[in-house]
Scaffold this motif. Structure first.
Motif, PDB file in Angstrom:
ATOM      1  N   VAL A  63       0.837  -1.196   0.000  1.00  0.00           N
ATOM      2  CA  VAL A  63       0.000   0.000   0.000  1.00  0.00           C
ATOM      3  C   VAL A  63       0.877   1.254   0.000  1.00  0.00           C
ATOM      4  CG1 VAL A  63      -1.665   1.352   1.334  1.00  0.00           C
ATOM      5  CG2 VAL A  63      -1.983  -1.109   1.083  1.00  0.00           C
ATOM      6  N   ALA A  64       1.952   1.227   0.792  1.00  0.00           N
ATOM      7  CA  ALA A  64       2.855   2.378   0.846  1.00  0.00           C
ATOM      8  C   ALA A  64       3.518   2.609  -0.511  1.00  0.00           C
ATOM      9  CB  ALA A  64       3.914   2.162   1.925  1.00  0.00           C
ATOM     10  N   TYR A  65       4.035   1.557  -1.127  1.00  0.00           N
ATOM     11  CA  TYR A  65       4.635   1.674  -2.457  1.00  0.00           C
ATOM     12  C   TYR A  65       3.638   2.302  -3.428  1.00  0.00           C
ATOM     13  CZ  TYR A  65       9.096  -0.910  -2.306  1.00  0.00           C
ATOM     14  OH  TYR A  65      10.386  -1.293  -2.090  1.00  0.00           O
ATOM     15  N   ALA A  66       2.423   1.751  -3.450  1.00  0.00           N
ATOM     16  CA  ALA A  66       1.432   2.207  -4.420  1.00  0.00           C
ATOM     17  C   ALA A  66       1.018   3.647  -4.159  1.00  0.00           C
ATOM     18  CB  ALA A  66       0.213   1.293  -4.382  1.00  0.00           C
ATOM     19  N   SER A  67       0.845   4.014  -2.897  1.00  0.00           N
ATOM     20  CA  SER A  67       0.408   5.365  -2.575  1.00  0.00           C
ATOM     21  C   SER A  67       1.465   6.395  -2.955  1.00  0.00           C
ATOM     22  CB  SER A  67       0.078   5.469  -1.082  1.00  0.00           C
ATOM     23  OG  SER A  67      -0.999   4.601  -0.763  1.00  0.00           O
ATOM     24  N   ILE A  68       2.720   6.051  -2.742  1.00  0.00           N
ATOM     25  CA  ILE A  68       3.809   6.955  -3.135  1.00  0.00           C
ATOM     26  C   ILE A  68       3.861   7.072  -4.654  1.00  0.00           C
ATOM     27  CG2 ILE A  68       6.314   7.235  -3.175  1.00  0.00           C
ATOM     28  CD1 ILE A  68       6.270   5.848  -0.368  1.00  0.00           C
ATOM     29  N   ALA A  69       3.763   5.953  -5.336  1.00  0.00           N
ATOM     30  CA  ALA A  69       3.783   5.979  -6.803  1.00  0.00           C
ATOM     31  C   ALA A  69       2.628   6.800  -7.356  1.00  0.00           C
ATOM     32  CB  ALA A  69       3.735   4.557  -7.345  1.00  0.00           C
ATOM     33  N   LEU A  70       1.446   6.691  -6.726  1.00  0.00           N
ATOM     34  CA  LEU A  70       0.283   7.443  -7.192  1.00  0.00           C
ATOM     35  C   LEU A  70       0.407   8.926  -6.876  1.00  0.00           C
ATOM     36  CD1 LEU A  70      -2.444   4.833  -6.294  1.00  0.00           C
ATOM     37  CD2 LEU A  70      -2.057   5.777  -8.583  1.00  0.00           C
ATOM     38  N   ALA A  71       1.187   9.265  -5.845  1.00  0.00           N
ATOM     39  CA  ALA A  71       1.440  10.680  -5.568  1.00  0.00           C
ATOM     40  C   ALA A  71       2.328  11.296  -6.650  1.00  0.00           C
ATOM     41  CB  ALA A  71       2.103  10.840  -4.206  1.00  0.00           C
ATOM     42  N   VAL A  72       3.225  10.471  -7.189  1.00  0.00           N
ATOM     43  CA  VAL A  72       4.132  10.933  -8.235  1.00  0.00           C
ATOM     44  C   VAL A  72       3.472  10.855  -9.605  1.00  0.00           C
ATOM     45  CG1 VAL A  72       6.363  10.543  -9.343  1.00  0.00           C
ATOM     46  CG2 VAL A  72       6.141  10.271  -6.870  1.00  0.00           C
ATOM     47  N   THR A  73       2.734   9.772  -9.859  1.00  0.00           N
ATOM     48  CA  THR A  73       2.037   9.572 -11.140  1.00  0.00           C
ATOM     49  C   THR A  73       0.566   9.310 -10.847  1.00  0.00           C
ATOM     50  OG1 THR A  73       2.627   7.223 -11.088  1.00  0.00           O
ATOM     51  CG2 THR A  73       4.060   8.682 -12.355  1.00  0.00           C
ATOM     52  N   PRO A  74      -0.212  10.357 -10.625  1.00  0.00           N
ATOM     53  CA  PRO A  74      -1.619  10.198 -10.204  1.00  0.00           C
ATOM     54  C   PRO A  74      -2.450   9.413 -11.213  1.00  0.00           C
ATOM     55  CG  PRO A  74      -0.894  12.473  -9.972  1.00  0.00           C
ATOM     56  CD  PRO A  74       0.166  11.764 -10.741  1.00  0.00           C
ATOM     57  N   ASP A  75      -3.405   8.695 -10.683  1.00  0.00           N
ATOM     58  CA  ASP A  75      -4.413   8.006 -11.501  1.00  0.00           C
ATOM     59  C   ASP A  75      -3.833   6.938 -12.424  1.00  0.00           C
ATOM     60  OD1 ASP A  75      -6.422   9.630 -10.387  1.00  0.00           O
ATOM     61  OD2 ASP A  75      -5.944  11.225 -11.816  1.00  0.00           O
ATOM     62  N   SER A  76      -2.742   6.308 -11.991  1.00  0.00           N
ATOM     63  CA  SER A  76      -2.175   5.200 -12.768  1.00  0.00           C
ATOM     64  C   SER A  76      -2.988   3.933 -12.498  1.00  0.00           C
ATOM     65  CB  SER A  76      -0.716   4.964 -12.366  1.00  0.00           C
ATOM     66  OG  SER A  76      -0.257   3.719 -12.851  1.00  0.00           O
ATOM     67  N   PRO A  77      -3.713   3.408 -13.501  1.00  0.00           N
ATOM     68  CA  PRO A  77      -4.524   2.206 -13.251  1.00  0.00           C
ATOM     69  C   PRO A  77      -3.732   1.005 -12.723  1.00  0.00           C
ATOM     70  CG  PRO A  77      -5.211   3.247 -15.287  1.00  0.00           C
ATOM     71  CD  PRO A  77      -3.944   3.947 -14.861  1.00  0.00           C
ATOM     72  N   PRO A  78      -2.513   0.722 -13.248  1.00  0.00           N
ATOM     73  CA  PRO A  78      -1.786  -0.427 -12.681  1.00  0.00           C
ATOM     74  C   PRO A  78      -1.500  -0.279 -11.192  1.00  0.00           C
ATOM     75  CG  PRO A  78      -0.846   0.195 -14.797  1.00  0.00           C
ATOM     76  CD  PRO A  78      -1.806   1.273 -14.416  1.00  0.00           C
ATOM     77  N   TRP A  79      -1.184   0.955 -10.756  1.00  0.00           N
ATOM     78  CA  TRP A  79      -0.929   1.157  -9.334  1.00  0.00           C
ATOM     79  C   TRP A  79      -2.216   1.098  -8.517  1.00  0.00           C
ATOM     80  CZ3 TRP A  79       3.131   0.153  -6.827  1.00  0.00           C
ATOM     81  CH2 TRP A  79       4.402   0.341  -7.379  1.00  0.00           C
ATOM     82  N   LYS A  80      -3.305   1.593  -9.070  1.00  0.00           N
ATOM     83  CA  LYS A  80      -4.598   1.462  -8.388  1.00  0.00           C
ATOM     84  C   LYS A  80      -4.931  -0.016  -8.187  1.00  0.00           C
ATOM     85  CE  LYS A  80      -6.260   5.864  -8.410  1.00  0.00           C
ATOM     86  NZ  LYS A  80      -6.927   6.598  -7.339  1.00  0.00           N
ATOM     87  N   TRP A  81      -4.640  -0.817  -9.196  1.00  0.00           N
ATOM     88  CA  TRP A  81      -4.909  -2.263  -9.160  1.00  0.00           C
ATOM     89  C   TRP A  81      -4.125  -2.932  -8.040  1.00  0.00           C
ATOM     90  CZ3 TRP A  81      -7.767  -6.126 -11.375  1.00  0.00           C
ATOM     91  CH2 TRP A  81      -7.239  -7.416 -11.358  1.00  0.00           C
ATOM     92  N   VAL A  82      -2.816  -2.640  -7.972  1.00  0.00           N
ATOM     93  CA  VAL A  82      -1.963  -3.253  -6.951  1.00  0.00           C
ATOM     94  C   VAL A  82      -2.412  -2.809  -5.555  1.00  0.00           C
ATOM     95  CG1 VAL A  82       0.374  -3.270  -5.979  1.00  0.00           C
ATOM     96  CG2 VAL A  82       0.045  -3.590  -8.433  1.00  0.00           C
ATOM     97  N   ARG A  83      -2.687  -1.505  -5.409  1.00  0.00           N
ATOM     98  CA  ARG A  83      -3.100  -1.028  -4.082  1.00  0.00           C
ATOM     99  C   ARG A  83      -4.438  -1.621  -3.674  1.00  0.00           C
ATOM    100  NH1 ARG A  83      -3.533   5.343  -2.764  1.00  0.00           N
ATOM    101  NH2 ARG A  83      -5.354   5.159  -4.132  1.00  0.00           N
ATOM    102  N   ALA A  84      -5.354  -1.756  -4.638  1.00  0.00           N
ATOM    103  CA  ALA A  84      -6.654  -2.349  -4.323  1.00  0.00           C
ATOM    104  C   ALA A  84      -6.492  -3.769  -3.794  1.00  0.00           C
ATOM    105  CB  ALA A  84      -7.546  -2.345  -5.562  1.00  0.00           C
ATOM    106  N   PHE A  85      -5.614  -4.555  -4.429  1.00  0.00           N
ATOM    107  CA  PHE A  85      -5.374  -5.918  -3.963  1.00  0.00           C
ATOM    108  C   PHE A  85      -4.873  -5.932  -2.527  1.00  0.00           C
ATOM    109  CE2 PHE A  85      -5.854  -8.162  -7.991  1.00  0.00           C
ATOM    110  CZ  PHE A  85      -6.175  -9.432  -7.549  1.00  0.00           C
ATOM    111  N   ALA A  86      -3.880  -5.067  -2.234  1.00  0.00           N
ATOM    112  CA  ALA A  86      -3.318  -5.038  -0.884  1.00  0.00           C
ATOM    113  C   ALA A  86      -4.349  -4.568   0.134  1.00  0.00           C
ATOM    114  CB  ALA A  86      -2.086  -4.136  -0.860  1.00  0.00           C
ATOM    115  N   LEU A  87      -5.101  -3.526  -0.218  1.00  0.00           N
ATOM    116  CA  LEU A  87      -6.148  -3.040   0.687  1.00  0.00           C
ATOM    117  C   LEU A  87      -7.210  -4.100   0.930  1.00  0.00           C
ATOM    118  CD1 LEU A  87      -6.530   0.551  -0.794  1.00  0.00           C
ATOM    119  CD2 LEU A  87      -5.770   0.022   1.539  1.00  0.00           C
TER     120      LEU A  87
END
Length: 219
Positions: A63-87
């Motif tokens: 979740v931390a990896y994905a949230s940081i990545a989304l702060a740098v590259t907002p609205d990235s579907p692959p990162w949303k996907w990974v974070r959703a799985f972890a959440l």
């Protein structure tokens, strides 16, 4: 300006010196947790591996990896996907639902995202939304995903039947279970064994799981 990013220990993560204008590395001043964003593919692979490790600590880090990545590259579907799985693994279903929804809207693994969102709705007792998601895959605009993504029509139908039971819609659930049994019969796999037979009984006895279990165990 980047939003506040939290470490898995709850402290604020800070960009490392020298990265303030193009932050790629973040570290925690309290614990040893550090995240370095490499190429998106390499970092995604790391986060995916963390999800697959099947521990709370690894899911928190994903979740931390994905949230940081989304702060740098907002609205990235692959990162949303990974974070959703972890959440989802952390049972933080409302947040997972939000990310699954973003994936569906971006048409990124939309069928799989709708299936996972449906399960998350189910877990939170939102049965009608869960049924709506399963319907969208079985009969609606996401039906083509059954061919393009690794999701199984009868697995979704089974989940839909179980949610229908939880929602008290037993006649509809019975039809779903009967459809699965008929399909199993056509391929010579038997009509109703194991879990399917049990849920057919649950639907027949209008949600009386004790009675269904008793008969199922003695069949």
């Amino acid at each position: 300006m980047l939003p506040t990013l939290l470490c898995v220990c709850g402290q604020t993560l800070h960009p490392k010196k020298g990265f303030l204008w193009n932050p790629r590395t973040f570290s925690c001043p309290v614990c040893s947790f550090t995240v370095h964003l490499e190429t998106e593919g390499a970092t995604l692979d790391k986060a995916t591996q963390l999800v697959d490790k099947d521990t709370k600590e690894s899911w928190d880090k994903a979740v931390a990896y994905a949230s940081i990545a989304l702060a740098v590259t907002p609205d990235s579907p692959p990162w949303k996907w990974v974070r959703a799985f972890a959440l989802d693994e952390l049972k933080q279903y409302p947040f997972a639902i939000s990310d699954w929804t973003a994936c569906i809207e971006a048409r990124y693994r939309a069928g799989s995202s709708a299936m996972k969102r449906g399960v998350a709705y189910w877990e939170t007792g939102n049965y009608e939304n869960a049924i709506r998601d399963f319907d969208s895959i079985l009969y609606g605009d996401l039906f083509p995903c059954l061919r393009s993504e690794p999701i199984n029509q009868f697995d979704i139908l089974m989940m839909r039947g179980r949610v229908l039971c939880d929602a008290g819609r037993f006649d509809e659930a019975a039809r779903d279970f009967d459809t699965i049994a008929e399909a199993r019969g056509r391929i010579g796999a038997g009509t109703a064994t194991g879990k399917l037979a049990y849920w057919q009984l649950v639907a027949r006895y209008r949600g009386d799981k004790d009675k269904a279990k008793q008969e199922w165990l003695h069949t």
